[in-house]
Design an enzyme around this catalytic site. Structure first.
Site, PDB file in Angstrom:
ATOM      1  N   ALA A  95      38.496   6.859 -69.525  1.00  0.00           N
ATOM      2  CA  ALA A  95      39.094   8.057 -68.524  1.00  0.00           C
ATOM      3  C   ALA A  95      37.998   8.921 -67.822  1.00  0.00           C
ATOM      4  CB  ALA A  95      39.833   8.914 -69.654  1.00  0.00           C
ATOM      5  N   LYS A  96      36.714   8.746 -68.095  1.00  0.00           N
ATOM      6  CA  LYS A  96      35.413   9.457 -67.777  1.00  0.00           C
ATOM      7  C   LYS A  96      35.945  10.909 -67.500  1.00  0.00           C
ATOM      8  CE  LYS A  96      34.192   5.000 -65.290  1.00  0.00           C
ATOM      9  NZ  LYS A  96      35.422   4.214 -65.756  1.00  0.00           N
ATOM     10  N   ARG A  97      36.361  11.476 -68.426  1.00  0.00           N
ATOM     11  CA  ARG A  97      36.576  12.843 -68.263  1.00  0.00           C
ATOM     12  C   ARG A  97      35.279  13.860 -68.617  1.00  0.00           C
ATOM     13  NH1 ARG A  97      40.928  10.786 -66.495  1.00  0.00           N
ATOM     14  NH2 ARG A  97      42.703  11.701 -67.282  1.00  0.00           N
TER      15      ARG A  97
END
Length: 277
Positions: A95-97
């Site tokens: 998700a690369k949040r």
């Protein structure tokens, strides 16, 4: 799942393969478009075909978010299916949040509380308070972006600190160890930067590394293993397109199985050479 349990699965399956479920509605076999949920039908067959050789699955959220609410329902169904049928397979939300603390807390609740992923990829560049909320869930993992496989990695990640001599990705590796341990933190290190793995291992000798870029992106599995293996393997090597799109015909699951088996067999040899089996 803790580090020892993950290593046990690696030894049992003789594999450190992570399959990326980057399911594109425009690439799946045409006959699946007639089903009520084509992306889930595709995922289910891929999962059942490859689970024997796989220790982790990694859905990339963009492929599901691009389909709106129906895509997110497909994602939830996919995660639930894996958790119910293959509960020992490690589940990663790609998700690369990474946002201010309160927002990160809600992202963490979504992925760990609601969807029951084991790990989530997180961008480090807003600092400690954007990462720590993900670490409040016992047994869950943050996979921090360190050195990515894309061409644009050279735009920022290799910028050198004039005082310390550290490149930015090295600063990320060193500073983030103040936030968690090798039982809660992993790092993304791209296979296309495999020559840097020896340097990275000097900084994080005991952490697991999630390594994308093998296969379609041109990374070498052998180079990754020779430079990155540690005493508990310490690697999850991801392959997405090279496995799930091995065929776009009715035999897609069978061809995915063949591709996953081939990677697993290569990994088995590398684990044996490293005396990890």
């Amino acid at each position: 799942m803790n580090q020892e349990q993950l290593f046990e699965q690696i030894q049992k399956k003789r594999s450190f393969l992570c399959v990326g479920l980057d399911t594109d509605i425009q690439k799946i076999p045409q006959h699946l478009l007639e089903t009520s949920d084509p992306m889930f039908s595709f995922n289910k067959e891929i999962i059942d075909a490859t689970a024997e050789f796989t220790v982790a699955y990694k859905p990339n959220l963009a492929f599901y978010e691009s389909m709106g609410s129906k895509g997110m329902m497909t994602l939830e169904k996919t995660v639930s299916y894996i958790k119910q049928k293959y509960p020992k397979i490690f589940m990663i939300a790609d998700a690369k949040r990474g946002d201010i603390g309160n927002t990160s807390s809600l992202y963490a609740r979504a992925f760990f509380g609601k969807q029951n992923f084991d790990a989530v990829t997180v961008a480090p560049y807003m600092g400690e308070d954007s990462v720590k909320p993900f670490m409040t869930y016992p047994g869950k993992w943050v996979i921090l972006l360190a050195l990515t496989s894309n061409k644009g990695a050279f735009d920022f990640q290799f910028i050198e600190d004039k005082e310390t001599g550290d490149k930015l990705f090295e600063t990320v590796l060193k500073k983030s160890q103040e936030w968690g341990t090798d039982e809660s933190l992993m790092y993304v290190v791209g296979a296309t930067k495999a020559e840097k793995l020896k340097e990275i291992r000097e900084i994080v000798p005991n952490h697991f590394l999630l390594v994308p870029g093998v296969g379609a992106q041109g990374g070498s599995l052998q180079e990754v293993a020779h430079n990155g293996l540690n005493s508990k393997c310490g690697l999850l090597v991801n392959s997405s397109r090279g496995i799930i799109y091995a065929s776009n015909d009715v035999d897609f699951a069978e061809k995915a199985r063949d591709a996953a088996r081939q990677v697993q067999q290569e990994m088995e040899v590398l684990l044996q050479e490293a005396n990890l089996l």
